[in-house]
Write a protein that holds these residues in place. Structure first.
Motif, PDB file in Angstrom:
ATOM      1  N   THR A  52      -3.714  15.433   5.829  1.00 28.21           N
ATOM      2  CA  THR A  52      -4.361  15.155   7.113  1.00 28.21           C
ATOM      3  C   THR A  52      -3.767  16.023   8.220  1.00 28.21           C
ATOM      4  O   THR A  52      -2.710  16.649   8.048  1.00 28.21           O
ATOM      5  CB  THR A  52      -4.189  13.674   7.510  1.00 28.21           C
ATOM      6  OG1 THR A  52      -2.801  13.411   7.723  1.00 28.21           O
ATOM      7  CG2 THR A  52      -4.747  12.749   6.445  1.00 28.21           C
ATOM      8  N   LYS A  53      -4.457  16.018   9.358  1.00 29.38           N
ATOM      9  CA  LYS A  53      -4.012  16.789  10.527  1.00 29.38           C
ATOM     10  C   LYS A  53      -2.651  16.299  11.015  1.00 29.38           C
ATOM     11  O   LYS A  53      -1.769  17.095  11.332  1.00 29.38           O
ATOM     12  CB  LYS A  53      -5.047  16.669  11.639  1.00 29.38           C
ATOM     13  CG  LYS A  53      -4.768  17.553  12.830  1.00 29.38           C
ATOM     14  CD  LYS A  53      -5.746  17.333  13.966  1.00 29.38           C
ATOM     15  CE  LYS A  53      -7.148  17.694  13.561  1.00 29.38           C
ATOM     16  NZ  LYS A  53      -8.099  17.629  14.690  1.00 29.38           N
ATOM     17  N   ASP A  54      -2.451  14.982  11.035  1.00 30.56           N
ATOM     18  CA  ASP A  54      -1.173  14.431  11.485  1.00 30.56           C
ATOM     19  C   ASP A  54      -0.034  14.833  10.550  1.00 30.56           C
ATOM     20  O   ASP A  54       1.086  15.079  10.997  1.00 30.56           O
ATOM     21  CB  ASP A  54      -1.257  12.905  11.591  1.00 30.56           C
ATOM     22  CG  ASP A  54      -2.185  12.451  12.711  1.00 30.56           C
ATOM     23  OD1 ASP A  54      -2.339  13.224  13.687  1.00 30.56           O
ATOM     24  OD2 ASP A  54      -2.746  11.345  12.616  1.00 30.56           O
ATOM     25  N   GLU A  55      -0.300  14.896   9.259  1.00 30.65           N
ATOM     26  CA  GLU A  55       0.725  15.316   8.302  1.00 30.65           C
ATOM     27  C   GLU A  55       1.095  16.788   8.510  1.00 30.65           C
ATOM     28  O   GLU A  55       2.265  17.154   8.433  1.00 30.65           O
ATOM     29  CB  GLU A  55       0.238  15.093   6.869  1.00 30.65           C
ATOM     30  CG  GLU A  55       0.129  13.635   6.487  1.00 30.65           C
ATOM     31  CD  GLU A  55      -0.524  13.418   5.136  1.00 30.65           C
ATOM     32  OE1 GLU A  55      -0.345  12.324   4.584  1.00 30.65           O
ATOM     33  OE2 GLU A  55      -1.229  14.330   4.632  1.00 30.65           O
ATOM     34  N   VAL A  56       0.094  17.634   8.778  1.00 34.65           N
ATOM     35  CA  VAL A  56       0.365  19.052   9.019  1.00 34.65           C
ATOM     36  C   VAL A  56       1.214  19.228  10.270  1.00 34.65           C
ATOM     37  O   VAL A  56       2.196  19.978  10.267  1.00 34.65           O
ATOM     38  CB  VAL A  56      -0.959  19.849   9.133  1.00 34.65           C
ATOM     39  CG1 VAL A  56      -0.696  21.259   9.627  1.00 34.65           C
ATOM     40  CG2 VAL A  56      -1.679  19.882   7.801  1.00 34.65           C
TER      41      VAL A  56
END
Length: 158
Positions: A52-56
């Motif tokens: 996900t974007k938050d993980e990146v």
């Protein structure tokens, strides 16, 4: 020749030699690095379709531009400049990593661009409009003289 003249010549030669080395050191090329690109080992942790974007952002930190988040793409960029003496810095390497996300904020694609690709990626555009069209400073200054009220100028309040 006197001993004083010989000593003066040696001192001048030593100062000249030190000056030559200082000038040579000042004109040697220096590299400057700006920005950040995640290394390939860390980039391997990103899985297309599942990360996900938050993980990146948690893995690599905030992107170069906040505006990029609105386009569902995160950009990481790094540049290497070579500086030679008093001349303007020359960019010798540039890398841009673009991570695209789908509507569900999952990684859709990872692209890497270099200086050789020649592709222009606009990361952020910061332009402040002044609202003044073709009016010089002198025109503004002279135009304000007719708007001064004598009562305000002298401090008289009605």
């Amino acid at each position: 020749m006197s001993a004083m003249t010989v000593k003066l010549r040696k001192t001048i030669k030593a100062a000249g030699l030190v000056s030559v080395f200082a000038i040579a050191a000042g004109c040697s090329p220096m590299d400057r690095y700006h920005g950040f690109i995640p290394p390939a080992e860390e980039l391997a942790a990103v899985n297309v379709g599942s990360t996900t974007k938050d993980e990146v952002i948690g893995l690599f930190g905030p992107p170069v531009s906040d505006r990029a988040l609105q386009n569902n793409t995160i950009y990481y960029a790094s540049s290497q400049f070579e500086v030679f003496g008093p001349f303007a810095p020359e960019e010798v390497d540039r890398q841009v990593l673009a991570i695209d996300f789908d509507a569900g904020d999952r990684v859709r694609n990872i692209s890497r661009y270099t200086l050789e690709d020649g592709r222009v990626v606009v990361l952020d555009r910061r332009v402040t409009e002044d609202g003044i069209n073709d009016i010089t400073f002198l025109s503004q200054l002279l135009g304000s003289f007719g708007r001064i009220d004598a009562g305000q100028f002298l401090g008289d309040e009605p």
